[in-house]
Design a protein around this motif. Structure first.
Motif, PDB file in Angstrom:
ATOM      1  N   PRO A   3       0.830  -1.206   0.000  1.00 44.47           N
ATOM      2  CA  PRO A   3       0.000   0.000   0.000  1.00 44.47           C
ATOM      3  C   PRO A   3       0.871   1.265   0.000  1.00 44.47           C
ATOM      4  CG  PRO A   3      -0.233  -1.205   2.085  1.00 44.47           C
ATOM      5  CD  PRO A   3       0.605  -2.045   1.170  1.00 44.47           C
ATOM      6  N   VAL A 227      -8.068   0.417   2.738  1.00 45.74           N
ATOM      7  CA  VAL A 227      -6.908  -0.357   2.285  1.00 45.74           C
ATOM      8  C   VAL A 227      -7.152  -1.864   2.379  1.00 45.74           C
ATOM      9  CG1 VAL A 227      -4.447  -0.746   2.631  1.00 45.74           C
ATOM     10  CG2 VAL A 227      -5.366   1.544   2.824  1.00 45.74           C
ATOM     11  N   GLY A 234      -4.023   2.328  -1.459  1.00 43.02           N
ATOM     12  CA  GLY A 234      -3.444   3.189  -0.438  1.00 43.02           C
ATOM     13  C   GLY A 234      -4.332   4.383  -0.178  1.00 43.02           C
ATOM     14  N   ALA A 254      -2.224   0.215   7.740  1.00 45.04           N
ATOM     15  CA  ALA A 254      -2.460  -0.050   6.310  1.00 45.04           C
ATOM     16  C   ALA A 254      -1.807  -1.359   5.856  1.00 45.04           C
ATOM     17  CB  ALA A 254      -1.922   1.109   5.480  1.00 45.04           C
TER      18      ALA A 254
END
Ligand code: PEP
Length: 255
Positions: A3, A227, A234, A254
């Motif tokens: 991400p 995410v 992202g 994330a």
């Protein structure tokens, strides 16, 4: 693909000392974190100093001009940004479109010059109103109307082999800085629409390779929804990126 988490500091903070402190704390908190790509975009004035402190962290600029040099008072060339060590450049942020009257044609020129100079553009697109109505009072799908037109114009003349280098940030304007993030279902619809539009403009393989981020009131509480929940590539973070520990939490969640 890891991400991508982008910090857009906008016109903050107001002293270099604070900028150094903010960057230093972010760097320390995420130093050991793996499996995520982080880009910090400070104001132009702080770029040389922040780049000197960056180490492995990628640094981006929030804007650039669409010419390489010349009599353009007050503007910043992509060549200068590249020379400083910037890797990414945000292009077409809604605040640039709104306060500086940036047009899709200007955004298109900026994307081309950024790509020409082998920098990585982050193209921001998104609709202004959440609930829009036509002149007869019927609801219209503002997202697809605006995003479809922005993609067609902003990417005009950019080849399939170069467009895959662009990261697209879907940032509904009504969600930016308002504390009212887009529902993940709606963000998902936008991503599907963007990929469909890219398929029509290019082809399916291009559409699948372009990274698409979400931006608009992202916090450590909701980052997972985008995410992980809907598999976006992202997020682009504004206000929350000015709080080092909150931003570090966003980065860690994330993964
Ligand atoms: C932005 O500036 O692109 C943004 C997403 O801001 P915020 O996170 O503050 O909504």
């Amino acid at each position: 693909m890891n991400p991508l988490i982008i910090a857009n500091w906008k016109m903050n903070p107001v002293t270099l000392k604070e900028a150094e402190r903010l960057f230093g704390t972010v760097k320390k908190e995420i130093e050991e974190v793996e499996g995520v790509e982080v880009v910090v975009c400070p104001p132009f004035a702080y770029l040389p100093k922040i780049i000197s402190l960056a180490g492995d962290l990628a640094i981006g600029a929030q804007n650039c001009f669409y010419q390489e040099k010349g009599a353009y008072t007050g503007e910043v060339s992509p060549l200068m940004l590249k020379d400083l060590g910037c890797q990414y450049i945000i292009v077409g942020h809604s605040e640039r479109r709104k306060y500086f009257q940036e047009t899709d044609e200007g955004v298109n020129n900026k994307l081309k010059i950024v790509l020409k100079n082998l920098l990585k553009p982050i193209l921001c697109i998104g609709e202004e109103a959440r609930d829009a109505f036509n002149s007869s009072g019927r609801p219209v799908n503002e997202m697809s109307l605006v995003v479809g037109e922005q993609l067609a114009k902003d990417l005009n003349g950019i080849s399939a082999s170069r467009v895959v280098e662009i990261t697209i940030a879907y940032e509904p304007i009504w969600a930016i800085g308002t504390g009212l993030p887009c529902l993940s279902d709606d963000a998902m619809k936008a991503v599907l629409f963007i990929r469909k539009t890219l398929t029509n403009l290019y082809n399916r393989s291009v559409a699948e390779r372009v990274r698409i981020l979400y931006g608009g009131s992202v916090t450590s509480q909701n980052v997972i929804d985008y995410v992980k929940g809907i598999n976006m590539n992202g997020v682009l973070v504004g206000a929350a990126s000015l709080n080092a520990s909150e931003f570090a939490k966003i980065v860690k969640r994330a993964i």
